[in-house]
Enzyme design. Structure first.
Site, PDB file in Angstrom:
ATOM      1  N   SER A   1      -4.254  -2.726  -0.118  1.00 40.99           N
ATOM      2  CA  SER A   1      -4.530  -1.174   0.282  1.00 40.99           C
ATOM      3  C   SER A   1      -4.462  -0.506  -1.059  1.00 40.99           C
ATOM      4  O   SER A   1      -5.323  -0.506  -2.031  1.00 40.99           O
ATOM      5  CB  SER A   1      -3.695  -0.706   1.302  1.00 40.99           C
ATOM      6  OG  SER A   1      -3.990   0.538   1.659  1.00 40.99           O
TER       7      SER A   1
ATOM      8  N   ALA B   1      -7.661  -5.484   1.701  1.00 40.04           N
ATOM      9  CA  ALA B   1      -7.235  -4.812   2.784  1.00 40.04           C
ATOM     10  C   ALA B   1      -7.094  -3.396   2.374  1.00 40.04           C
ATOM     11  O   ALA B   1      -6.113  -2.452   2.526  1.00 40.04           O
ATOM     12  CB  ALA B   1      -5.931  -5.369   3.418  1.00 40.04           C
TER      13      ALA B   1
ATOM     14  N   LYS C   1     -16.568   9.403   7.287  1.00 37.60           N
ATOM     15  CA  LYS C   1     -16.325  10.189   6.186  1.00 37.60           C
ATOM     16  C   LYS C   1     -15.094   9.347   5.093  1.00 37.60           C
ATOM     17  O   LYS C   1     -15.155   9.355   4.045  1.00 37.60           O
ATOM     18  CB  LYS C   1     -15.788  11.612   6.754  1.00 37.60           C
ATOM     19  CG  LYS C   1     -16.904  12.409   6.981  1.00 37.60           C
ATOM     20  CD  LYS C   1     -16.553  13.932   7.226  1.00 37.60           C
ATOM     21  CE  LYS C   1     -17.605  14.624   7.908  1.00 37.60           C
ATOM     22  NZ  LYS C   1     -17.329  15.837   8.097  1.00 37.60           N
TER      23      LYS C   1
ATOM     24  N   PRO D   1      -8.996   2.663   4.341  1.00 38.49           N
ATOM     25  CA  PRO D   1      -8.055   3.967   4.369  1.00 38.49           C
ATOM     26  C   PRO D   1      -7.732   3.949   5.686  1.00 38.49           C
ATOM     27  O   PRO D   1      -8.386   3.695   6.730  1.00 38.49           O
ATOM     28  CB  PRO D   1      -9.042   5.057   4.120  1.00 38.49           C
ATOM     29  CG  PRO D   1     -10.412   4.523   4.408  1.00 38.49           C
ATOM     30  CD  PRO D   1     -10.575   3.131   4.158  1.00 38.49           C
TER      31      PRO D   1
ATOM     32  N   GLY E   1       0.958  -1.141  -0.031  1.00 36.84           N
ATOM     33  CA  GLY E   1       0.191   0.040   0.015  1.00 36.84           C
ATOM     34  C   GLY E   1       1.029   1.392   0.083  1.00 36.84           C
ATOM     35  O   GLY E   1       2.260   1.280  -0.429  1.00 36.84           O
TER      36      GLY E   1
END
Length: 467
Positions: free
Chosen positions: A106, A128, A173, A131, A73
């Site tokens: 990610s 996975a 969010k 965030p 990621g």
């Protein structure tokens, strides 16, 4: 005559056919595949590398770009930049998670979803994609039992509810934005939207075989040759236009990162950027304390400008940078005005806290090594408190050698004189001037030096010079 007519008819036809073939060749590419590699954490340097490589592939009219990927990621900003470059590429892009044992976790999952072709090697995995919140990781979804337990403890935690509610709202969010983003990518290429959302909300992962069954990816390939054979003749949508891939048997050209991307990779390493910033601070302080040294100021200015450029590309917590600068100022203050260690200790504490929170993300690979922080804290304390402190104390000591040492010293007049004569000081004879008449044996005080002439004035008492 008929032969002449045939020639005049055939020539335009041949020219038109040649032009048509050139147009088809231009549309289908130059008959090569450009290979790129993403290994390790995705950061600003990776984004720069992919952007430049895609531009090169478009200029050479390559048939396909293959991004071989093995990543845990990386930064959200870098990932979104790569996704934009892939989505706007004039050349089709295939992301290939390889070799066996590699992963596209990610940020890698988003890149895989954004590619025109998504491929994986056997024994690889993706997912996975939850965030990571700036300043902390996103919390996993709570089970029903956990929710019931939390409800039972609500009465004991009523004072913490506003903070928890604000924290949960921020996490929601982040997650909702990521879900909308990856679902949009899934819709763009007809991939599994439901699992994409699950990968974000629950951090789900899939091996290559299951990913193919669930239409998360398009192909499982054992290598580049196998990949190019399987996608030969496949239709993809590039910038809204349908294109048929012709990849079987094409030559593969590897594009390595250029010097700029490699330089960017070095300086955007948070530890390197941190060290450059401190070298810059040390250099400027040494230059200001010793004007004209040149070397410390030059090295310091270059280092701090490079560090600032790197911090512009990294998720920097400016409160952390402010604490580092405050810590340096307090340690310098301790050197100038000793405060029994209060300023020095406060400076060390502020320096350490600022260094720890300087990089504002929990993404693996984008933190400053704690050993580096400890080493530079000790070095900073030694430089600012001890070394500079000793230099300042040495500068404040009275001069004990040289001409300047004679100022304030006591001399004895050798012979009577009115304005100019000879005096003895440190067993040496010197010319002296005075605005008052002086007598032999009178004790005078040296008030200044002009060239090789002393400026003197009489004491209130006089002594006779011993013969």
């Amino acid at each position: 005559m008929f032969k002449m007519i045939r020639i005049y008819v055939l020539i335009p036809l041949l020219l038109s056919a040649g032009l048509l073939l050139n147009m088809v060749s231009a549309g289908n590419g130059t008959g090569e595949v450009v290979e790129l590699n993403i290994e390790g954490v995705i950061g600003p340097a990776t984004d720069d590398y992919i952007e430049r490589a895609l531009q090169t592939a478009a200029e050479s009219r390559a048939e396909l770009v293959v991004i071989k990927m093995d990543t845990p990621g990386g930064l959200d900003t870098a990932m979104r930049g790569i996704v934009k470059n892939i989505s706007n590429s004039a050349v089709p892009v295939a992301s290939f998670v390889t070799p066996t044992g590699a992963r596209a976790a990610s940020a890698g999952t988003y890149i895989l979803y954004a590619s025109h072709i998504a491929a994986m090697a056997p024994g690889t995995n993706l997912g996975a994609a939850t965030p990571v919140q700036i300043g902390g990781g996103a919390a996993p979804a709570k089970t029903d039992k956990a929710q019931d337990k939390n409800k039972a403890n609500d009465a004991d935690k009523s004072d913490k509810q506003p903070i928890a509610a604000a924290d949960d709202a921020m996490k929601r969010k982040l997650v909702n934005d990521a879900v909308a983003y990856i679902r949009g990518l899934a819709q763009l290429h007809g991939r599994n939207e439901a699992w994409a959302e699950k990968a974000v909300r629950e951090g789900a992962s899939l091996p290559a075989g299951d990913a193919l069954k669930m239409k998360v990816i398009d192909i499982i390939a054992t290598g580049m040759g196998d990949l190019l054979k399987q996608i030969d003749g496949r239709e993809v949508s590039v910038q809204g236009q349908k294109r048929i891939l012709h990849t079987d048997g094409l030559t593969i050209r590897l594009l390595e990162p250029d010097w700029r991307s490699r330089f960017l990779s070095v300086i955007t390493n948070p530890t390197i950027a941190y060290i450059l910033m401190l070298i810059g601070i040390y250099g400027l302080i040494l230059e200001f304390s010793n004007p004209g040294a040149i070397v410390p100021g030059t090295v310091g200015a270059i280092s701090i400008l490079i560090a600032l450029y790197a911090f512009q590309l990294l998720p920097v917590n400016y409160a952390g940078m402010g604490l580092i600068l405050l810590g340096v100022a307090l340690m310098v203050g301790e050197a100038f005005e000793p405060s029994f260690g209060i300023l020095g200790i406060g400076g060390v504490i502020a320096f350490v806290i600022g260094s720890v929170i300087l990089i504002d993300t929990d993404v693996p690979g984008f933190d400053i090594d704690i050993s580096v922080i400890i080493i530079f804290t000790v070095i900073s304390a030694l430089i600012f408190i001890l070394v500079i402190g000793m230099a300042i104390r040495a500068r404040r000591r009275p001069v004990v050698s040289g001409l300047e040492e004679m100022i304030g010293g006591e001399a004895v007049v050798k012979d009577d004189f009115d304005r100019k004569g000879m005096v003895s000081i440190h067993s040496e004879l010197w010319q002296a001037v005075s605005d008052r008449p002086l007598h032999k044996g009178q004790s005078v005080k040296v008030t200044g030096i002009s060239g090789l002439t002393l400026e003197v004035e009489p004491h209130n008492t006089s002594i006779e010079e011993k013969e």
